[in-house]
Write a protein that holds these residues in place. Structure first.
Motif, PDB file in Angstrom:
ATOM      1  N   ILE A 126       9.815  25.561 -17.110  1.00 16.64           N
ATOM      2  CA  ILE A 126       8.984  25.051 -18.053  1.00 16.64           C
ATOM      3  C   ILE A 126       8.796  24.756 -19.552  1.00 16.64           C
ATOM      4  CG2 ILE A 126       6.165  24.645 -17.261  1.00 16.64           C
ATOM      5  CD1 ILE A 126       6.550  24.642 -14.851  1.00 16.64           C
ATOM      6  N   GLU A 142       1.249  27.270 -21.841  1.00 13.64           N
ATOM      7  CA  GLU A 142       2.271  26.647 -20.698  1.00 13.64           C
ATOM      8  C   GLU A 142       1.209  26.102 -19.386  1.00 13.64           C
ATOM      9  OE1 GLU A 142       4.770  29.923 -19.568  1.00 13.64           O
ATOM     10  OE2 GLU A 142       3.063  30.877 -18.363  1.00 13.64           O
ATOM     11  N   ARG A 143       2.364  24.828 -18.845  1.00 14.45           N
ATOM     12  CA  ARG A 143       1.496  24.675 -17.584  1.00 14.45           C
ATOM     13  C   ARG A 143       1.798  25.377 -16.359  1.00 14.45           C
ATOM     14  NH1 ARG A 143       3.166  19.795 -20.747  1.00 14.45           N
ATOM     15  NH2 ARG A 143       1.719  18.143 -21.031  1.00 14.45           N
ATOM     16  N   SER A 144       1.228  25.488 -15.539  1.00 14.58           N
ATOM     17  CA  SER A 144       1.120  26.421 -14.478  1.00 14.58           C
ATOM     18  C   SER A 144       2.616  25.699 -13.256  1.00 14.58           C
ATOM     19  CB  SER A 144       0.180  26.286 -13.170  1.00 14.58           C
ATOM     20  OG  SER A 144      -0.571  26.941 -13.918  1.00 14.58           O
ATOM     21  N   SER A 148       0.300  17.682 -15.763  1.00 20.26           N
ATOM     22  CA  SER A 148       0.185  17.851 -16.970  1.00 20.26           C
ATOM     23  C   SER A 148      -1.113  19.533 -16.820  1.00 20.26           C
ATOM     24  CB  SER A 148      -0.348  17.109 -17.656  1.00 20.26           C
ATOM     25  OG  SER A 148       0.233  15.925 -17.649  1.00 20.26           O
ATOM     26  N   TYR A 149      -2.187  19.097 -16.105  1.00 19.64           N
ATOM     27  CA  TYR A 149      -3.067  20.374 -15.765  1.00 19.64           C
ATOM     28  C   TYR A 149      -2.437  21.293 -14.396  1.00 19.64           C
ATOM     29  CZ  TYR A 149      -4.690  18.405 -19.361  1.00 19.64           C
ATOM     30  OH  TYR A 149      -4.976  17.823 -21.118  1.00 19.64           O
ATOM     31  N   ILE A 151      -3.620  24.729 -17.806  1.00 16.12           N
ATOM     32  CA  ILE A 151      -2.414  24.774 -18.189  1.00 16.12           C
ATOM     33  C   ILE A 151      -3.231  26.723 -18.620  1.00 16.12           C
ATOM     34  CG2 ILE A 151      -1.856  22.978 -20.214  1.00 16.12           C
ATOM     35  CD1 ILE A 151      -3.798  23.306 -21.829  1.00 16.12           C
TER      36      ILE A 151
END
Length: 195
Positions: A126, A142-144, A148-149, A151
Motif C-alpha cells: 500500500i 496512506e490507506r488502511s 480507498s477509505y 486514510i
C-alpha cells in the motif's frame, strides 16, 4: 509530548571562587546571570543543531523552546519544548506537490534526516501519497487497506523528541553548553568583582 533540559551547577565546585562574592552578597546573583545566559545560548545551539540534522521545512525550533529562568533563590534554569508529532509532509517528501490522476507518481518518497536517503513510503504493497484537505492542509497519507477509505496521515518525530535526541541534537551540543556555562560564570564573576 515534552522534553526538559535542566541547567544547574554544583555550588560546591565553585565555592572557593564564590567566597569573595558571598561577602558582597553577589554569589547567587552571579549564578543566576550565568545560568540564564547559558540557557539562551543552549536554546540557540539546540535549534541550530536540529536544523542541521533534520530535513524539516519549518525552522521554528527556537520558538518551540521556552526558558524558565533561574532566580537568586533557585539557581536552576530549564528549557522546555512541547509539541505533538509532526506531519511527515513537514519534512522532505517527493513529489512535494499534490498530484492527481495521470500525474500521480508511481511512488512517493520521504525522509526525516538530512543525511538519509529518500525512502519509499510504502507498507505491505500500500503506497502513501500526498493529499490536500478542504481545510487547505497538505499531508502524506496512506490507506488502511486496499479500499480507498479510510486514510490516515503519516507522522514523524515531535520537536521535543528531535531536540532531546542524545545521538543527534542534545547529545551533540551538551559539551558546548557546559563550556558556555563555565565561560559565563567566569565572565559574571569578573564583572561582579569589578574586573
Amino acid at each position: 509530548m515534552s522534553s526538559l533540559i535542566l541547567l544547574g551547577v554544583d555550588t560546591e565546585q565553585v565555592n572557593a571562587i564564590f567566597e569573595k562574592l558571598e561577602n558582597n552578597g553577589k554569589a547567587n546573583q552571579v549564578l543566576k546571570q550565568a545560568l540564564n545566559e547559558t540557557a539562551k545560548q543552549a536554546r540557540e545551539r539546540l535549534s541550530e543543531q536540529a536544523k542541521k540534522v533534520y530535513a524539516i521545512k519549518k525552522t521554528a525550533f527556537r520558538k518551540d523552546m521556552k526558558i524558565k529562568k533561574a532566580t537568586v533563590s533557585k539557581p536552576q534554569a530549564s528549557i522546555v519544548s512541547t509539541g505533538r508529532a509532526n506531519s511527515l509532509s513537514d519534512f522532505r517528501v517527493s513529489p512535494a506537490t499534490v498530484r492527481n490522476g495521470n500525474n500521480r507518481p508511481k511512488i512517493t518518497k520521504g525522509k526525516v534526516l538530512k543525511s538519509s536517503r529518500m525512502k519509499r513510503l510504502e507498507k505491505g504493497g500500500i503506497k502513501a501519497f500526498l493529499v490536500k484537505f478542504k481545510s487547505g492542509h497538505k499531508a502524506a497519507v496512506e490507506r488502511s487497506s486496499k479500499a480507498s477509505y479510510p486514510i490516515q496521515a503519516l507522522y514523524s518525530p515531535s520537536d521535543p523528541v528531535m531536540l532531546g535526541s542524545e545521538k543527534r541534537t542534545y547529545g551533540i551540543v551538551e559539551p558546548y553548553i557546559e563550556r558556555d556555562l563555565h565561560e559565563n560564570l567566569h565572565h559574571f564573576i569578573e564583572q561582579a568583582l569589578g574586573g
